[in-house]
Motif scaffolding. Structure first.
Motif, short mmCIF file in Angstrom:
data_model
loop_
_atom_site.label_atom_id
_atom_site.label_comp_id
_atom_site.label_asym_id
_atom_site.label_seq_id
_atom_site.Cartn_x
_atom_site.Cartn_y
_atom_site.Cartn_z
N THR A 299 0.83 -1.21 0.00
CA THR A 299 0.00 0.00 0.00
C THR A 299 0.86 1.26 0.00
O THR A 299 0.58 2.22 -0.73
N LEU A 300 1.90 1.27 0.82
CA LEU A 300 2.79 2.43 0.87
C LEU A 300 3.49 2.65 -0.47
O LEU A 300 3.62 3.78 -0.95
N ALA A 301 3.96 1.56 -1.08
CA ALA A 301 4.66 1.69 -2.37
C ALA A 301 3.71 2.19 -3.46
O ALA A 301 4.10 3.02 -4.30
N ALA A 302 2.46 1.69 -3.46
CA ALA A 302 1.50 2.10 -4.48
C ALA A 302 1.04 3.55 -4.31
O ALA A 302 0.53 4.15 -5.27
N SER A 303 1.22 4.09 -3.13
CA SER A 303 0.69 5.43 -2.83
C SER A 303 1.42 6.55 -3.57
O SER A 303 0.92 7.68 -3.60
N VAL A 304 2.57 6.26 -4.16
CA VAL A 304 3.34 7.33 -4.82
C VAL A 304 3.41 7.16 -6.33
O VAL A 304 4.04 7.97 -7.02
N LEU A 305 2.80 6.11 -6.87
CA LEU A 305 2.88 5.87 -8.31
C LEU A 305 2.32 7.03 -9.13
O LEU A 305 2.87 7.39 -10.17
N TRP A 306 1.23 7.62 -8.67
CA TRP A 306 0.55 8.66 -9.44
C TRP A 306 1.43 9.89 -9.68
O TRP A 306 1.22 10.65 -10.63
N ALA A 307 2.43 10.07 -8.82
CA ALA A 307 3.27 11.28 -8.91
C ALA A 307 4.45 11.12 -9.86
O ALA A 307 5.15 12.09 -10.14
N ALA A 308 4.70 9.90 -10.36
CA ALA A 308 5.86 9.66 -11.23
C ALA A 308 5.66 10.36 -12.58
O ALA A 308 4.60 10.28 -13.19
N ASN A 309 6.71 11.05 -13.04
CA ASN A 309 6.60 11.79 -14.30
C ASN A 309 7.74 11.52 -15.27
O ASN A 309 7.93 12.27 -16.23
#
Length: 423
Positions: A299-309
């Motif tokens: 869950t913690l790892a998936a929480s930052v995927l949206w911010a990758a550019n």
């Protein structure tokens, strides 16, 4: 009474692979499970090419996934009762025919309802090779300390297919023909599935004989722990589905569709590497706690995927997410061995595999709509929501993951057992 753990080395992969008869089902099983990792991405790329919509492509792929999730446990139940070969042979032939029909309809620009109609038998007939291989290991090893190692090995094998399968399907669809990925999927299913079905000596005993003959056959889903694990595995499916669609959309956005296979392969490689490590560790904490810790990390790892550019950042985050999936998958499959009687294990494994497929199907649909309307970053929110809900379920219902019955034990490491307790 003290339960002090003395340091012991877990039986390794070398010892596992020396199990008599193992290679006779491992090699054909490896070939036959490749299509499982190619089907969703193959449908997604073909239908997106013919319709121009990720949402539509995701919906067709999701229909196939939902169909598999609903029918796979029934196939597992039939395999437990009549034998794996009796289920595999007609299933393989139906799957090849259904995939061929789906390809023809998509290339002919058939109405959407026709694609949905073809997707149903395509998903329903997906050969459940992974659960069948796991059932063969369970039949060979019983309560051996090698069982956790076998669960880890199978997770590694599964994830290796998710490294090879999507890259192969994407390369074929983008470099040869939009339908080439599904054509290869059907060919591998036919050859690998029939080869695996021919290995009759290693298939588990089926039907009810002896002391089990007078007992009514209970579904594996009647075990509370299996229901909890199935719900939790929906979250893992949301990661697979959300990553497939969102990575595809991201690659299109940056004008480099071919990088999609590399990015998804990196994600799956993380899963495979973590699986190898899990199989080599002699765990000193119980499987229930390991499962929850795995979902916390996921869950913690998936929480930052949206911010990758960027490709590099997204690749690194995908690798991290992959590293967190394997502990959850391996522990869940290992728990089945202690929760479910041998006569229902193939069915139990297919419920978990089906749950992953159902979660993947829902994620592909939702992420496809989000990617169409708001871009790939919105699609990456799907794995976060799915894993968070799965974690909440595990925290609430963790007591149901303990084997029932007085005197039952659960493994806490190699060579010793302690009474079952909730971690």
């Amino acid at each position: 009474m003290s339960h002090t753990v003395t340091p012991e080395k877990r039986p390794g992969y070398g010892q596992l692979l020396r199990t008599p008869g193992a290679w006779t089902f491992l090699l054909p099983g490896f070939l036959a499970r490749q299509p499982f990792a190619m089907l969703t991405i193959g449908i997604l790329l073909l239908v997106q090419h013919t319709t121009g919509s990720y949402g539509t492509a995701g919906a067709v792929a999701a229909t196939s996934g939902v169909s598999m999730a609903l029918f796979a446990p029934q196939g597992g139940k039939l395999a437990d009762r009549f034998g794996q070969r009796a289920v595999l042979v007609p299933g393989v032939l139906l799957h090849v025919a259904s995939v061929s029909a789906l390809i023809a309809l998509a290339l002919a620009d058939a109405p959407l309802w026709a694609l949905f109609a073809a997707a149903v038998p395509t998903g329903a007939s997906v050969p459940q090779i992974g659960p069948m291989v796991r059932a063969r290991w369970a039949a060979r090893l019983g309560g051996s300390p090698l069982m956790p190692t076998a669960a880890a090995f199978e997770s590694v094998t599964d994830e290796f297919t998710f490294v090879v399968g999507p890259i192969l399907a994407t390369a074929l669809c983008t470099g040869v023909h939009p339908a080439a990925g599904l054509i290869a999927e059907a060919a591998l299913t036919l050859v690998g599935g029939l080869f695996f079905a021919a290995q009759r000596r290693t298939q588990p005993a089926h039907g009810r004989t002896g002391a089990n003959a007078a007992q009514p056959h209970a579904s594996a889903l009647s075990v509370p722990g299996v229901r909890v694990l199935a719900i939790a595995f929906l979250g893992i499916g949301s990661v697979f589905g959300g990553m497939q669609v969102s990575l595809t959309a991201f690659a299109e956005e940056i004008g480099n569709p071919g990088i999609n296979g590399v990015l998804y392969g990196t994600f799956a490689a993380g899963n495979m590497l973590a699986g190898i490590a899990c199989g080599a560790i002699a765990w000193k904490i119980g499987p229930q706690r390991r499962l929850i810790l795995g979902y916390v990390g996921l869950t913690l790892a998936a929480s930052v995927l949206w911010a990758a550019n960027s490709v590099v950042l997204l690749g690194a985050l995908g690798l991290l997410v992959g590293l967190c999936i394997a502990p959850a998958l391996i522990t869940g499959y290992t728990l089945v061995e202690s929760l479910v009687p041998a006569s229902a294990r193939t069915e139990a494994f297919t419920w978990l595999t089906g749950a992953v497929a159902l979660g993947q199907a829902a994620a592909v649909t939702v992420a496809g709509r989000l990617a169409d309307g708001h871009g790939s970053s919105a699609g990456f929110l799907v794995p976060l929501v799915g894993t968070a809900l799965a974690l909440l379920t595990l925290l609430t219902l963790r007591s149901r993951l303990v084997p029932s019955g007085e005197g039952r034990t659960v493994a806490r490491g190699v060579g010793h057992r302690v009474p079952a307790t909730v971690d």
